[in-house]
Each structure stands twice: as structure tokens, then as C-alpha cells.
Motif scaffolding. Structure first.
Motif, PDB file in Angstrom:
ATOM      1  N   THR A  41       0.833  -1.201   0.000  1.00  0.00           N
ATOM      2  CA  THR A  41       0.000   0.000   0.000  1.00  0.00           C
ATOM      3  C   THR A  41       0.864   1.246   0.000  1.00  0.00           C
ATOM      4  N   GLU A  60       9.329   3.402   7.036  1.00  0.00           N
ATOM      5  CA  GLU A  60       9.033   2.008   7.409  1.00  0.00           C
ATOM      6  C   GLU A  60       9.694   1.679   8.754  1.00  0.00           C
ATOM      7  N   ASN A  62      10.419  -1.200   9.925  1.00  0.00           N
ATOM      8  CA  ASN A  62      11.336  -2.345   9.894  1.00  0.00           C
ATOM      9  C   ASN A  62      12.117  -2.341   8.583  1.00  0.00           C
ATOM     10  N   SER A  69       3.111  -7.885   3.056  1.00  0.00           N
ATOM     11  CA  SER A  69       3.489  -7.791   1.636  1.00  0.00           C
ATOM     12  C   SER A  69       4.700  -8.643   1.290  1.00  0.00           C
ATOM     13  N   GLY A  73       1.236 -15.427   0.172  1.00  0.00           N
ATOM     14  CA  GLY A  73       1.252 -16.583  -0.722  1.00  0.00           C
ATOM     15  C   GLY A  73       1.701 -16.262  -2.130  1.00  0.00           C
ATOM     16  N   GLN A  75      -0.004 -15.055  -4.439  1.00  0.00           N
ATOM     17  CA  GLN A  75      -1.063 -15.358  -5.402  1.00  0.00           C
ATOM     18  C   GLN A  75      -1.638 -14.043  -5.917  1.00  0.00           C
ATOM     19  N   VAL A 210       7.127   5.248  13.210  1.00  0.00           N
ATOM     20  CA  VAL A 210       6.358   6.465  13.497  1.00  0.00           C
ATOM     21  C   VAL A 210       5.646   6.230  14.822  1.00  0.00           C
ATOM     22  N   THR A 244      -0.581   3.565  16.354  1.00  0.00           N
ATOM     23  CA  THR A 244      -0.099   4.801  15.729  1.00  0.00           C
ATOM     24  C   THR A 244      -1.271   5.745  15.454  1.00  0.00           C
ATOM     25  N   GLY A 369      -4.788  -9.087  -0.882  1.00  0.00           N
ATOM     26  CA  GLY A 369      -4.296  -7.718  -0.994  1.00  0.00           C
ATOM     27  C   GLY A 369      -3.202  -7.476  -2.017  1.00  0.00           C
ATOM     28  N   VAL A 370      -2.634  -8.538  -2.604  1.00  0.00           N
ATOM     29  CA  VAL A 370      -1.481  -8.317  -3.481  1.00  0.00           C
ATOM     30  C   VAL A 370      -1.849  -7.361  -4.615  1.00  0.00           C
TER      31      VAL A 370
END
Ligand SMILES: Cc1cc2nc3c(=O)[nH]c(=O)nc-3n(C[C@H](O)[C@H](O)[C@H](O)COP(=O)(O)OP(=O)(O)OC[C@H]3O[C@@H](n4cnc5c(N)ncnc54)[C@H](O)[C@@H]3O)c2cc1C
Length: 426
Positions: A41, A60, A62, A69, A73, A75, A210, A244, A369-370
């Protein structure tokens, strides 16, 4: 699952290329848009924004793709939401728009891979597999709907007698093949898209959490070691956003999802099990899904855990499910096991919204979500730029607010999911 700031020990992390080492943010920075979270995202939003000339900071906690993400999988499934639900609530025109958005989400991803030459093992071919006659009827309806909408890619019903050309198991009764969908290495895709955004001028920071956002006319994103003053903020932390922004936290339930990867299979065994080398997915709520990696490992995912507690052993939970479908793997070693958090929204529709006018968010892809995150990134960028037709339609969808924070929400969801699983069995 221990929360390290480095990647979880997945097959994807072991095969990531290149490794990323963006700096930590220190001191003060000014930009147009500050983006919190560098999964699909956040990275997709960053790339869309820098392509339009915005000054972007991508922050980010990490590593790039550290969350769902980089762990999923792989897919690739076009489609954004359940079109029927949107149709019932907003009418035929909105359902058509949602259908188009489903196609767009997949197309954006594929264009990104081609435009920026991202090496992420993208392969086309996807088989939804049927366990019940009802699944086959659903496939026929779905196919008719796609044909009516002039879907650009080949799709076909696969009968039980045709299955051996696709799958080396008699566990299923048929399927629906879609040659527009497929599979890929998700972490390498995320890393490649972040690299593209960086090369176009995005300031990218890793290992920079953050901690708080100071809202106002010019919001300030406060991190552990610095601050970013921006005109607009995008929240892209999904299931990992935590406290957050407490106002959107209780709209989603972070659920655990898990995958195992076998040792590389011999060419002949790989051909016997998955001769078509597609991505495969069941239709049930706690669905099983699997595919081959380029080095011919079986990547098998399946369990979804709504309790908030990870299983003691992922392999002990998933391997028996895999062996039920592919007993041929009984002597095959498991080399990797890992899990990640997906954000479930109760009606399964992704959530979009604004906080205090200039902070935008997208979350709650509910395990799918991919591709949708790639459209969400574009919708966020459009909204930032003042074109919010798609964003506004989705921000009007009413979402349940789950009272009681994480302690209440997960048991409530577990009960809800038990109900759906029961319904499936009956
Ligand atoms: C095991 C598993 C299998 C899946 N399989 C599939 C699949 O096959 N197909 C499919 O379509 N979908 C799948 N999904 C779902 C899909 O991966 C997600 O919907 C999608 O990746 C969500 O992307 P995101 O960028 O919104 O969130 P994430 O990828 O989770 O990224 C959020 C990021 O925000 C960062 N962050 C959070 N808070 C902060 C903060 N305060 N400061 C800075 N950074 C912060 C996190 O560190 C994280 O990197 C799967 C998910 C899992 C876990």
C-alpha cells in the motif's frame, strides 16, 4: 512470532534480491506527503505520487516489505471487492465501477513489473479449485459475469476429468482457470517497487517507527529519532499499524496467516503434483492455497488464526493439510515456516478514509491484498492530488467498529468465523 526489525525467516527473505538498507530518519524533514508503512500500500502510493512529481517520504518501521506484503502466498488475484455487495448498496453503476477496479488493480501491478523491469518471478495462470458442487456452480456464475463484462483474459471451467492436466491429486472435483491471474515473489516485487520510487526521488527510510502524528494544517509525523513535516499524510500500516492512529485501529482485526515451504522437489515430482505450474486456491473461509517456487518448492499456505495467538508449530499445523491433498510429499522435508498478519474488515471490503482532512488511510484487504493494494496506492495518490471519485465511493462504505480494542475484537471474530465455517460444513 517474535517481532524483530529484520525480515521474518521466510523462503522469500532467504531469496530476496537485492537486500535493502535505506537509512534511519534522523532530524527534521519537509515534504509534500509522508507515508507511514512500506508494504504494497505505502510503496504503491509512493510510486504513484513521485511519478506525478510530489516530494514523498516513505517511512518504514522495519524493512521494505517486512509485513504481509513480503510474507504472503504470492497469489496474484485480480478483483477488488465482492461486486454484488457494492451493487446492493450503491447500485449497478457502482458495481460496474468496482468490477473495473478489480481488473485495474491487477493491471497496475503487471504494468509496474514491466515498466520498472522488476524481477519477481511473475507467472500467469491461476486455478480456483472446487471441493463441492456448490463451488462449481459459483464458478459458472462467475465466468458468465466475467464474459458479460468482456474480461480480457482467457478463463475456462476445468472439469474433473481435465484436472490431471493441472493437478496431481484427486482431492478436488474441478476448477476455474484464469490466465490473467498468477503468482510471484511478493517481497522482491515490493523491494523492486520501492527501488523505483527511490530512483524517482522518494526519500525512503527503514527501521524508523512512526510513534505519533501531530495533526493540524501541516501535520507532523513524529518518529523515534526525527520528524517529518508534510502537507498530507498517508497511513499504510494495515494490520501492523497498532496504536499509531487509534481511531482506525478498531475497524480491522489483525489475524494470523501461515505458510510452509518444502525442500526443492525433483523435476518429475514437481511435474506430477503441479503440471501446469499455476497458483491454486480453495474456496472455503480457512482456505488452502499452494504453488511452486521457481526452484520447485511447494509453498503451501492455509491456516488463518483469528485468536491473535500464533500456533506453537506452523509446520505441525499445516503439514497434515498438505499431505491430505498431496500424500506424495510424506517424505519431503519442510525448509521454511512463517506467518504474518492480515487485516480483516468484517464485511471484507477494503477501508478507505480521511482523518482531520489531510491524513488518508487504506486498510483491511482481508487476506486478498497483493493486487488490491496496488489500486489502493493509486486511489490514495489520486485523493492526495484532489481527484477522489474512487476513494470517496469506498470511504462511504459503512464499516463495523469493533468495541473493546484487541482484547475483545479477536474473540468476537473467532466466534464469527466459527459460524461461517459451520455454515460451510452444513
Ligand atoms: C501469510 C499471508 C499470506 C497471504 N497471501 C496472500 C495471497 O496469496 N494473495 C493476496 O492477494 N493476498 C495475500 N495476503 C494478504 C496481503 O499480503 C496483504 O493484504 C497486503 O500485503 C497488505 O499490504 P499493506 O501494505 O497494506 O500491509 P503490510 O504489508 O502489512 O505493510 C504494513 C507496513 O507498515 C509498517 N508499519 C506499521 N506501523 C508503522 C509505524 N508506526 N511506523 C512505520 N511503519 C509502520 C509495517 O512494518 C509494515 O511493513 C496474505 C497475507 C499473509 C500474512
Amino acid at each position: 512470532m517474535p517481532d524483530s526489525r529484520e525480515h521474518t525467516a521466510s523462503y522469500y527473505a532467504a531469496t530476496r534480491t537485492p537486500d535493502t538498507e535505506y537509512p534511519q530518519l534522523t532530524g527534521e524533514l519537509h515534504c509534500d506527503v509522508a507515508i507511514v508503512g512500506a508494504g504494497f500500500t505505502g510503496v504503491s502510493a509512493a510510486l504513484h505520487l513521485v511519478e506525478r512529481g510530489y516530494a514523498v517520504a516513505l517511512i518504514e518501521a522495519n524493512r521494505i516489505g517486512w509485513g504481509a506484503s513480503g510474507r504472503n502466498g504470492g497469489q496474484l488475484i485480480g478483483g477488488f471487492v465482492n461486486v454484488d455487495k457494492i451493487g446492493k448498496r450503491f447500485g449497478v453503476a457502482a458495481a460496474d465501477m468496482a468490477r473495473q477496479m478489480g481488473i485495474e488493480s491487477r493491471d497496475i501491478l503487471v504494468q509496474r513489473v514491466r515498466k520498472y523491469s522488476i524481477d519477481c518471478d511473475l507467472k500467469f495462470g491461476f486455478l480456483d479449485v472446487a471441493l463441492r458442487d456448490r463451488d462449481m456452480r459459483d464458478f459458472e456464475d462467475y465466468l458468465a459475469d466475467k464474459q458479460q463484462a468482456n474480461y480480457a483474459h482467457e478463463m475456462r471451467i476445468v472439469s474433473q476429468s481435465e484436472l490431471p492436466g493441472y493437478l496431481g491429486t484427486d482431492y478436488y472435483i474441478g476448477g476455474l482457470a484464469d490466465f490473467g491471474n498468477g503468482h510471484l515473489h511478493p517481497l522482491n516485487l515490493c523491494i523492486g517497487e520501492a527501488r523505483a520510487a527511490h530512483e524517482l526521488g522518494a526519500k525512503v527510510f527503514e527501521q524508523t517507527r512512526v510513534t505519533r502524528i501531530q495533526h493540524g494544517k501541516n501535520p507532523v509525523v513524529i518518529t523515534e529519532s526525527g520528524r517529518v513535516q508534510a502537507s498530507k499524510v498517508v497511513l499504510a500500516g494495515n494490520a501492523y499499524l497498532g496504536n499509531t492512529e487509534p481511531r482506525i485501529r478498531n475497524r480491522i482485526i489483525p489475524a494470523g496467516s501461515y505458510i510452509i515451504a518444502t525442500e526443492p522437489l525433483s523435476d518429475s515430482l514437481a511435474r506430477e503434483l503441479l503440471p501446469a505450474d499455476m497458483a491454486y486456491c480453495e474456496q472455503t473461509v480457512g482456505l488452502n492455497y499452494f504453488r511452486l517456487s521457481p526452484d520447485k518448492r511447494m509453498l503451501f499456505g492455509g491456516m488463518c488464526n483469528y485468536s491473535g495467538r500464533d500456533p506453537k508449530s506452523i509446520t505441525a499445523s499445516l503439514r497434515p493439510k498438505m499431505l491430505k491433498i498431496f500424500p506424495q510429499l510424506k517424505d519431503t522435508r519442510i525448509d521454511y515456516e512463517w506467518g504474518g498478519r492480515i487485516a480483516i474488515s468484517v464485511n471484507r471490503i477494503p477501508q478507505f478514509g480521511r482523518i482531520e482532512g489531510n491524513t488518508y488511510y487504506a486498510q483491511g484487504y482481508s487476506g486478498h491484498g497483493v493486487a488490491p493494494t496496488h489500486l489502493a496506492g493509486k486511489m490514495l495518490a489520486d485523493a492526495v492530488a484532489g481527484d477522489s471519485e474512487q476513494f470517496d465511493m469506498f470511504s462511504k462504505v459503512r464499516h463495523w467498529w469493533l468495541p473493546g480494542g484487541k482484547w475483545f475484537a479477536n474473540p468476537a471474530l473467532a466466534l464469527g468465523m466459527m459460524y461461517y465455517r459451520l455454515k460451510e460444513r452444513l
